[in-house]
Design a protein around this motif. Structure first.
Motif, PDB file in Angstrom:
ATOM      1  N   SER A  61       0.832  -1.205   0.000  1.00  0.00           N
ATOM      2  CA  SER A  61       0.000   0.000   0.000  1.00  0.00           C
ATOM      3  C   SER A  61       0.864   1.252   0.000  1.00  0.00           C
ATOM      4  N   GLN A  62       1.854   1.267   0.867  1.00  0.00           N
ATOM      5  CA  GLN A  62       2.731   2.434   0.955  1.00  0.00           C
ATOM      6  C   GLN A  62       3.581   2.584  -0.302  1.00  0.00           C
ATOM      7  N   HIS A  63       4.103   1.476  -0.790  1.00  0.00           N
ATOM      8  CA  HIS A  63       4.972   1.526  -1.960  1.00  0.00           C
ATOM      9  C   HIS A  63       4.227   2.054  -3.188  1.00  0.00           C
ATOM     10  N   HIS A  64       2.992   1.569  -3.373  1.00  0.00           N
ATOM     11  CA  HIS A  64       2.214   1.962  -4.537  1.00  0.00           C
ATOM     12  C   HIS A  64       1.389   3.224  -4.289  1.00  0.00           C
ATOM     13  N   ASN A  65       1.486   3.763  -3.064  1.00  0.00           N
ATOM     14  CA  ASN A  65       0.769   4.982  -2.690  1.00  0.00           C
ATOM     15  C   ASN A  65      -0.736   4.841  -2.930  1.00  0.00           C
ATOM     16  N   VAL A  66      -1.273   3.729  -2.441  1.00  0.00           N
ATOM     17  CA  VAL A  66      -2.688   3.411  -2.583  1.00  0.00           C
ATOM     18  C   VAL A  66      -3.208   3.052  -1.190  1.00  0.00           C
ATOM     19  N   LYS A  67      -4.428   3.463  -0.887  1.00  0.00           N
ATOM     20  CA  LYS A  67      -5.007   3.143   0.418  1.00  0.00           C
ATOM     21  C   LYS A  67      -5.024   1.637   0.626  1.00  0.00           C
ATOM     22  N   LEU A  68      -4.864   1.230   1.887  1.00  0.00           N
ATOM     23  CA  LEU A  68      -4.786  -0.183   2.235  1.00  0.00           C
ATOM     24  C   LEU A  68      -6.021  -0.939   1.747  1.00  0.00           C
ATOM     25  N   HIS A  69      -7.195  -0.401   1.997  1.00  0.00           N
ATOM     26  CA  HIS A  69      -8.434  -1.065   1.567  1.00  0.00           C
ATOM     27  C   HIS A  69      -8.471  -1.196   0.047  1.00  0.00           C
ATOM     28  N   THR A  70      -8.045  -0.170  -0.654  1.00  0.00           N
ATOM     29  CA  THR A  70      -8.090  -0.185  -2.117  1.00  0.00           C
ATOM     30  C   THR A  70      -7.157  -1.245  -2.682  1.00  0.00           C
ATOM     31  N   ILE A  71      -5.936  -1.327  -2.163  1.00  0.00           N
ATOM     32  CA  ILE A  71      -5.009  -2.330  -2.702  1.00  0.00           C
ATOM     33  C   ILE A  71      -5.465  -3.726  -2.321  1.00  0.00           C
ATOM     34  N   ALA A  72      -6.064  -3.874  -1.143  1.00  0.00           N
ATOM     35  CA  ALA A  72      -6.590  -5.184  -0.749  1.00  0.00           C
ATOM     36  C   ALA A  72      -7.704  -5.614  -1.701  1.00  0.00           C
ATOM     37  N   LEU A  73      -8.599  -4.698  -2.005  1.00  0.00           N
ATOM     38  CA  LEU A  73      -9.705  -4.996  -2.918  1.00  0.00           C
ATOM     39  C   LEU A  73      -9.186  -5.344  -4.309  1.00  0.00           C
ATOM     40  N   LYS A  74      -8.227  -4.579  -4.792  1.00  0.00           N
ATOM     41  CA  LYS A  74      -7.679  -4.843  -6.124  1.00  0.00           C
ATOM     42  C   LYS A  74      -6.908  -6.154  -6.143  1.00  0.00           C
ATOM     43  N   LEU A  75      -6.223  -6.479  -5.054  1.00  0.00           N
ATOM     44  CA  LEU A  75      -5.505  -7.753  -4.971  1.00  0.00           C
ATOM     45  C   LEU A  75      -6.496  -8.913  -5.063  1.00  0.00           C
ATOM     46  N   LEU A  76      -7.623  -8.807  -4.368  1.00  0.00           N
ATOM     47  CA  LEU A  76      -8.639  -9.853  -4.431  1.00  0.00           C
ATOM     48  C   LEU A  76      -9.249  -9.944  -5.827  1.00  0.00           C
ATOM     49  N   ASP A  77      -9.474  -8.786  -6.462  1.00  0.00           N
ATOM     50  CA  ASP A  77      -9.986  -8.782  -7.836  1.00  0.00           C
ATOM     51  C   ASP A  77      -8.989  -9.462  -8.783  1.00  0.00           C
ATOM     52  N   LEU A  78      -7.719  -9.118  -8.628  1.00  0.00           N
ATOM     53  CA  LEU A  78      -6.691  -9.745  -9.467  1.00  0.00           C
ATOM     54  C   LEU A  78      -6.610 -11.242  -9.210  1.00  0.00           C
ATOM     55  N   ALA A  79      -6.760 -11.646  -7.948  1.00  0.00           N
ATOM     56  CA  ALA A  79      -6.699 -13.069  -7.618  1.00  0.00           C
ATOM     57  C   ALA A  79      -7.832 -13.830  -8.299  1.00  0.00           C
ATOM     58  N   ALA A  80      -8.989 -13.205  -8.395  1.00  0.00           N
ATOM     59  CA  ALA A  80     -10.115 -13.843  -9.090  1.00  0.00           C
ATOM     60  C   ALA A  80      -9.817 -13.989 -10.578  1.00  0.00           C
ATOM     61  N   GLU A  81      -9.106 -13.024 -11.131  1.00  0.00           N
ATOM     62  CA  GLU A  81      -8.789 -13.049 -12.565  1.00  0.00           C
ATOM     63  C   GLU A  81      -7.565 -13.907 -12.883  1.00  0.00           C
ATOM     64  N   LEU A  82      -6.509 -13.746 -12.089  1.00  0.00           N
ATOM     65  CA  LEU A  82      -5.216 -14.354 -12.416  1.00  0.00           C
ATOM     66  C   LEU A  82      -4.870 -15.585 -11.605  1.00  0.00           C
ATOM     67  N   GLY A  83      -5.533 -15.739 -10.481  1.00  0.00           N
ATOM     68  CA  GLY A  83      -5.133 -16.742  -9.509  1.00  0.00           C
ATOM     69  C   GLY A  83      -4.307 -16.070  -8.430  1.00  0.00           C
ATOM     70  N   PRO A  84      -4.242 -16.684  -7.255  1.00  0.00           N
ATOM     71  CA  PRO A  84      -3.601 -16.030  -6.109  1.00  0.00           C
ATOM     72  C   PRO A  84      -2.117 -15.715  -6.286  1.00  0.00           C
TER      73      PRO A  84
END
Length: 162
Positions: A61-84
């Motif tokens: 979150s800090q590295h990408h300068n994105v809110k923690l909730h936002t990066i968590a949500l996007k990570l879960l979205d990516l996991a659904a698309e790409l796999g974990p």
């Protein structure tokens, strides 16, 4: 002093404060679930404890300068698309890097494309009162940002084979 509504001014202020606190707590419960899921995903993929997984999520979150909730949500979205594994790899800071992501890291363009998609979604969320043509343009931006992200994911080989 009693106001028009029959309430004492300090009582009305206290009620307003408590209502705001309840809204904040509801939001925290919603975001906590997403952050917990992302933490578990990272811990499972990285083979670490949940606490270490949370620290990695915070670092992302800090590295990408994105809110923690936002990066968590996007990570879960990516996991659904790409796999974990691919999802964590797409947003994770390379282990050999203590600072900003090296320009040679293939995920850098993916991260930039994902940021564009997040920004486009955020613009749509804030445009509820806009004219239909403005909302349509914003929807087009979301579509284009999604296509760009898909292209970048394909370029680095992070899309599952069709």
């Amino acid at each position: 002093m009693v106001g028009d509504d029959g309430l004492d001014g300090t009582l009305a202020a206290r009620i307003a404060s408590l209502e705001a606190e309840v809204i904040g707590l509801r939001k925290a419960v919603q975001t906590r679930t997403v952050i917990g899921q992302a933490t578990g995903l990272i811990a499972a993929v990285q083979g670490c404890t949940p606490q270490q997984g949370f620290q990695l999520l915070v670092a992302m979150s800090q590295h990408h300068n994105v809110k923690l909730h936002t990066i968590a949500l996007k990570l879960l979205d990516l996991a659904a698309e790409l796999g974990p594994r691919q999802a964590v790899r797409a947003v994770h800071l390379p282990a050999e890097s203590d600072g900003p992501v090296d320009g040679d890291w293939p995920g850098l363009e993916v991260v930039h494309a994902a940021r564009r998609l997040v920004a486009a979604y955020d613009a749509v969320d804030t445009a509820a009162d806009e004219l239909p043509e403005v909302r349509r343009q914003l929807a087009d931006q979301v579509t284009l940002a999604g296509q760009l992200l898909a292209e970048k994911l394909a370029e680095v080989g992070w899309l599952p084979d069709s």
